[in-house]
Each structure stands twice: as C-alpha cells, then as structure tokens.
Design an enzyme around this catalytic site. Structure first.
Site, PDB file in Angstrom:
ATOM      1  CB  SER A 107      31.840  -8.975 -24.373  1.00 36.92           C
ATOM      2  OG  SER A 107      32.299  -9.874 -25.313  1.00 36.92           O
ATOM      3  CG  HIS A 128      31.812  -5.408 -28.735  1.00 34.76           C
ATOM      4  ND1 HIS A 128      30.642  -5.197 -28.037  1.00 34.76           N
ATOM      5  CD2 HIS A 128      32.014  -6.749 -28.709  1.00 34.76           C
ATOM      6  CE1 HIS A 128      30.164  -6.362 -27.616  1.00 34.76           C
ATOM      7  NE2 HIS A 128      30.984  -7.311 -28.022  1.00 34.76           N
ATOM      8  CD  GLU A 140      28.622  -1.731 -28.139  1.00 30.36           C
ATOM      9  OE1 GLU A 140      29.028  -2.869 -27.845  1.00 30.36           O
ATOM     10  OE2 GLU A 140      27.709  -1.160 -27.517  1.00 30.36           O
ATOM     11  CG  ASN A 178      27.081  -7.648 -24.162  1.00 23.75           C
ATOM     12  OD1 ASN A 178      26.292  -8.450 -24.629  1.00 23.75           O
ATOM     13  ND2 ASN A 178      28.364  -7.655 -24.467  1.00 23.75           N
TER      14      ASN A 178
END
Ligand SMILES: NC(=O)c1ccc[n+]([C@@H]2O[C@H](COP(=O)([O-])OP(=O)(O)OC[C@H]3O[C@@H](n4cnc5c(N)ncnc54)[C@H](O)[C@@H]3O)[C@@H](O)[C@H]2O)c1
Length: 285
Positions: A107, A128, A140, A178
């Site tokens: 992450s 991801h 991702e 994120n």
C-alpha cells in the site's frame, strides 16, 4: 489480501500457488475463498462447477521456492513491513525463473526500493488491489523507476483479464490512492480532534453530502488505525510537507491499542457478527 488475489486469479483460469509462512493462515485463506465463492453461487454470479474449478486451480505452499517454481508472475501480499518485503524480494529473485515478473501489493512501500534489491528491477512492479479484492474493480499499477514498458503493459493486460480496471501510476509516496485518501482521513480526525463535530456527524456529512459509501472515520477503523498512521508517516517523510503530519489523536489512539475493527475499538466499537455502528464511549458526547 492474499486470499482475495488468489481468488480472482483462480476464477479466471490461472493456476495459483498460494504461499504463506503459516499453515493456519493458508487453511483460513482457503476457507475464506470457499465461503466467498459460495456467496457468489448463491447470488447466481457463478455456478457450482465454476466454484469447484476455481478451488481446484489453487495449491497451497509454506515453502516459497516450491510455490514459485515455473510461475510467470508472483504477486507478493505479505505483511506491510519494509525489511520483510526486501527479504522476500531478495529470495524471490534467487528462486523464481529469470523471466518471472515480481509484483507487490504494497500500500505504501516504494516499488523502486523493493526493485533495488533484485537483479531484475525492470521486472518489478506494483499491483495494488483494493479490499475486498473479488468485489473492488480497481488495480493501481505502480511503475517503479526502472519498470520496463513491456512489463507494465503485461500487468495492465493481465489486470483486465482478471475483470479489473487497471490504472497506471508512477512510484511516489502513497502512489495515488493513499496520497489522496489518507489526508482526507487525517483531516476527518483533525476535525474531530478540534471539536468541530462528533464522529457520527463527520461520517454522516461525508456519506450523505459526498455520496461516500462509508464515512472517513468508519473507513479508518476498517483499514486499521495503525495502517493509516504508517501510511501518513510514509507521506510525511517521503514528501516532506507538514500537511501530511498525522493528527496527534490518531497517534494517541494507535499507542493506546485502539486500532479499529481488528482490536474491537477505534472511532466505533466493533463486535464480531454485528454491523451496528456504535460510536466508541471515548467519543460519546
Ligand atoms: N488490508 C488491506 O485493506 C490492504 C489493501 C491494499 C493493500 N494491502 C497490502 O497487502 C499486503 C498484505 O496486507 P494484509 O492486510 O492482507 O496483511 P495480513 O497481515 O492480514 O496478511 C499478511 C500475511 O502474510 C503472511 N506472511 C508474513 N511473512 C511472510 C513471508 N515471509 N512469506 C509468506 N507469507 C508471509 C502472514 O502470515 C499473513 O498471513 C500489505 O502489503 C498491505 O499493505 C492491504
């Protein structure tokens, strides 16, 4: 995450080696995959035959080398710890075939850093997936500094084969998901910390006002407050901008062991088997 990733690969006809250092974790993973497939059969989205075919595509291993032999792609989804990931990638570089692509579901850890411990940085990439993997459409894809165009294209096409929607981004702290999500969660915690509004009010504004399926504080509880803190630290250290500094309330909650769903309490109280949203007594007015 590992069981979800194995689920989607196996369901799209790939032979999967599911590897973990812990046999109980593998047993739990197979049980979860089986239950999730049962739910899909009950909904009519797959047949019983497709469920059995999916399960028969998965073999479990506790030994890394046996699991990765003659595989074209490895998707690493071990615990989010940089030293552990670097060790796994050093080992994978030794054990996997020279053409094998090594992907990480990290992450927040730099793909370029992970690639740097291998002799094949052009074949290391971020893949991801979002939680829960069988449900969430996005992958991702993170190109490290040295990831080749060919490898990036292969993973893009592979993600489509899995029925996902891939998006390619570059390797900077937090990637895209994120980098945008965590400051929003942090701002929600600062808003609570400063007494602007309570837990329910903040989450209700974001759910009903912005059409988010879950409020940011509830989402933080699901992700794990320790995970949120660690990703904010990656953003703060990596981008050097004070706007990413984690809220002191988040730091305090993690220090006190209030980690959200996994510890039973965060902004809400979480009781196994119950979906009721009960604000933690610490935040009751
Ligand atoms: N949980 C999420 O919502 C989420 C979402 C996207 C990405 N991720 C990323 O996915 C990865 C896994 O997250 P998770 O929440 O599933 O973690 P987890 O801690 O629940 O599971 C990690 C698994 O890795 C195993 N493991 C530890 N060391 C290992 C080794 N050397 N070899 C093989 N297996 C090993 C553990 O036994 C455990 O079963 C992390 O990099 C995380 O950042 C998590």
């Amino acid at each position: 995450m590992g069981n979800g990733i194995a689920h989607v690969f196996a369901m799209t006809g790939h032979e999967v080696s599911l590897i973990d250092v812990s046999q109980p974790a593998l047993d739990r993973a197979l049980n979860t995959i089986s239950k999730n497939l049962d739910r899909m059969v009950a909904k009519g989205s797959i047949t019983e035959t497709e469920k059995l075919a999916t399960l028969s595509n998965i073999t479990t291993y506790t030994d890394l080398k046996s699991g990765v032999t003659s595989k074209e792609l490895v998707v690493e989804a071990a615990t989010e710890n940089i030293d552990l990931k670097l060790k796994i990638f050093r080992d994978l570089d030794e054990m996997a075939g020279t053409d094998t692509i090594l992907a990480s579901n990290t992450s927040s850890i730099s793909i370029t850093k992970i690639a740097s411990v291998t002799k094949r940085p052009d074949k290391v990439i971020g893949m991801h997936f979002m939680n829960p993997v069988p449900v969430m459409k996005l992958v991702e894809i993170i190109n490290g500094y040295s990831t080749s165009k060919e490898v990036s294209d292969t993973i893009f096409n592979k993600s489509k084969e899995l029925g996902k929607v891939p998006v390619i981004v570059n390797d900077y702290p937090g990637f895209v998901a994120n980098r945008i999500l965590m400051p929003m969660i942090n701002e929600a915690i600062i808003t609570l910390f400063e007494g602007v509004a309570g837990v329910e009010e903040i989450d209700t504004v974001m759910k009903l006002g912005m059409a988010h399926p879950m409020g940011p504080l509830q989402l933080a509880d699901f992700i794990g407050l320790d995970v949120c803190l660690s990703i904010l630290n990656v953003l703060h250290d990596g981008l050097g901008n004070p706007k990413y500094a984690p809220c002191p309330l988040l730091v305090n909650m993690v220090t006190a062991g209030k980690l959200g769903v996994k510890s039973g309490e965060g902004f809400y109280v979480h009781t196994p088997g119950s979906k009721d949203l009960i604000v933690s007594p610490s935040f009751k007015k």
